[in-house]
Write a protein that holds these residues in place. Structure first.
Motif, PDB file in Angstrom:
ATOM      1  N   PHE A  33      50.133 -60.730 -51.194  1.00 28.38           N
ATOM      2  CA  PHE A  33      49.787 -59.834 -50.095  1.00 28.38           C
ATOM      3  C   PHE A  33      50.291 -58.445 -50.430  1.00 28.38           C
ATOM      4  CE2 PHE A  33      50.399 -64.057 -48.380  1.00 28.38           C
ATOM      5  CZ  PHE A  33      49.291 -64.234 -47.580  1.00 28.38           C
ATOM      6  N   THR A  34      49.566 -57.422 -49.990  1.00 30.54           N
ATOM      7  CA  THR A  34      49.956 -56.044 -50.235  1.00 30.54           C
ATOM      8  C   THR A  34      49.928 -55.256 -48.935  1.00 30.54           C
ATOM      9  OG1 THR A  34      49.010 -56.147 -52.464  1.00 30.54           O
ATOM     10  CG2 THR A  34      49.438 -53.961 -51.565  1.00 30.54           C
ATOM     11  N   GLY A  35      51.031 -54.585 -48.655  1.00 30.33           N
ATOM     12  CA  GLY A  35      51.111 -53.717 -47.485  1.00 30.33           C
ATOM     13  C   GLY A  35      51.184 -52.269 -47.936  1.00 30.33           C
ATOM     14  N   ALA A  56      57.873 -44.461 -45.159  1.00 28.67           N
ATOM     15  CA  ALA A  56      56.731 -45.059 -45.855  1.00 28.67           C
ATOM     16  C   ALA A  56      56.988 -46.533 -46.151  1.00 28.67           C
ATOM     17  CB  ALA A  56      56.435 -44.292 -47.141  1.00 28.67           C
ATOM     18  N   ALA A  57      58.199 -46.865 -46.592  1.00 26.34           N
ATOM     19  CA  ALA A  57      58.527 -48.259 -46.899  1.00 26.34           C
ATOM     20  C   ALA A  57      58.488 -49.109 -45.630  1.00 26.34           C
ATOM     21  CB  ALA A  57      59.898 -48.353 -47.557  1.00 26.34           C
ATOM     22  N   GLY A  58      59.057 -48.593 -44.552  1.00 26.95           N
ATOM     23  CA  GLY A  58      59.041 -49.330 -43.292  1.00 26.95           C
ATOM     24  C   GLY A  58      57.626 -49.584 -42.807  1.00 26.95           C
ATOM     25  N   ARG A  59      56.776 -48.587 -42.942  1.00 24.70           N
ATOM     26  CA  ARG A  59      55.380 -48.743 -42.510  1.00 24.70           C
ATOM     27  C   ARG A  59      54.638 -49.737 -43.397  1.00 24.70           C
ATOM     28  NH1 ARG A  59      54.864 -42.285 -41.178  1.00 24.70           N
ATOM     29  NH2 ARG A  59      55.800 -42.454 -39.106  1.00 24.70           N
ATOM     30  N   HIS A  62      55.824 -53.147 -42.352  1.00 22.00           N
ATOM     31  CA  HIS A  62      55.216 -53.485 -41.060  1.00 22.00           C
ATOM     32  C   HIS A  62      53.777 -53.971 -41.278  1.00 22.00           C
ATOM     33  CE1 HIS A  62      53.304 -52.693 -37.129  1.00 22.00           C
ATOM     34  NE2 HIS A  62      54.475 -53.091 -36.670  1.00 22.00           N
ATOM     35  N   ASP A  63      53.034 -53.283 -42.143  1.00 26.44           N
ATOM     36  CA  ASP A  63      51.660 -53.692 -42.471  1.00 26.44           C
ATOM     37  C   ASP A  63      51.664 -55.084 -43.099  1.00 26.44           C
ATOM     38  OD1 ASP A  63      48.826 -53.429 -42.919  1.00 26.44           O
ATOM     39  OD2 ASP A  63      49.254 -52.800 -44.978  1.00 26.44           O
ATOM     40  N   MET A 100      53.708 -51.276 -29.660  1.00 26.87           N
ATOM     41  CA  MET A 100      53.493 -51.701 -31.047  1.00 26.87           C
ATOM     42  C   MET A 100      52.208 -52.480 -31.227  1.00 26.87           C
ATOM     43  SD  MET A 100      57.256 -52.691 -32.438  1.00 26.87           S
ATOM     44  CE  MET A 100      56.602 -52.825 -34.085  1.00 26.87           C
ATOM     45  N   ARG A 101      51.463 -52.670 -30.154  1.00 33.43           N
ATOM     46  CA  ARG A 101      50.209 -53.413 -30.254  1.00 33.43           C
ATOM     47  C   ARG A 101      49.116 -52.507 -30.788  1.00 33.43           C
ATOM     48  NH1 ARG A 101      50.213 -57.362 -25.013  1.00 33.43           N
ATOM     49  NH2 ARG A 101      52.349 -57.960 -25.312  1.00 33.43           N
TER      50      ARG A 101
END
Length: 103
Positions: A33-35, A56-59, A62-63, A100-101
């Motif tokens: 998987f890639t976020g 950027a890492a957190g996002r 999250h993805d 967050m939805r």
């Protein structure tokens, strides 16, 4: 039943002209998987690369997390007994706060 696995995660960060992009890759041994995530620095802000990296890492993570939850929900639906459906089975996780939805 005991179950132990190790999943490998790699996080890549790229910064150029005030924009930091992140790509996180999860290898489960059977799937990958890639976020993705990005952070954009306001031109009037100080250049602090660590902040862009963190955002950027957190996002990206999250993805990735969103993708894993979606896959797990599809897998649950695939193994549900006939006659059961989303309205008859319990939630698989804590509900997300309204802010967050997805739209």
């Amino acid at each position: 039943m005991r179950h132990t696995v190790e999943w490998k995660v790699r996080l890549y960060l790229f910064e150029e002209d005030g924009t930091t992009k992140a790509r996180v890759v999860l290898n489960t041994g059977t799937n990958e998987f890639t976020g993705h995530g990005a952070a954009h620095r306001n031109p009037t802000d100080r250049d602090v690369p660590e902040i862009g990296d963190e955002l950027a890492a957190g996002r990206a993570m999250h993805d990735l997390g969103r993708q894993l939850v979606e896959v797990a929900e599809r897998d649950i639906d695939g193994v549900s007994r006939p006659g059961t459906g989303p309205s008859t089975r319990p939630e698989t996780a804590w509900p997300l706060p309204d802010n967050m939805r997805g739209g």
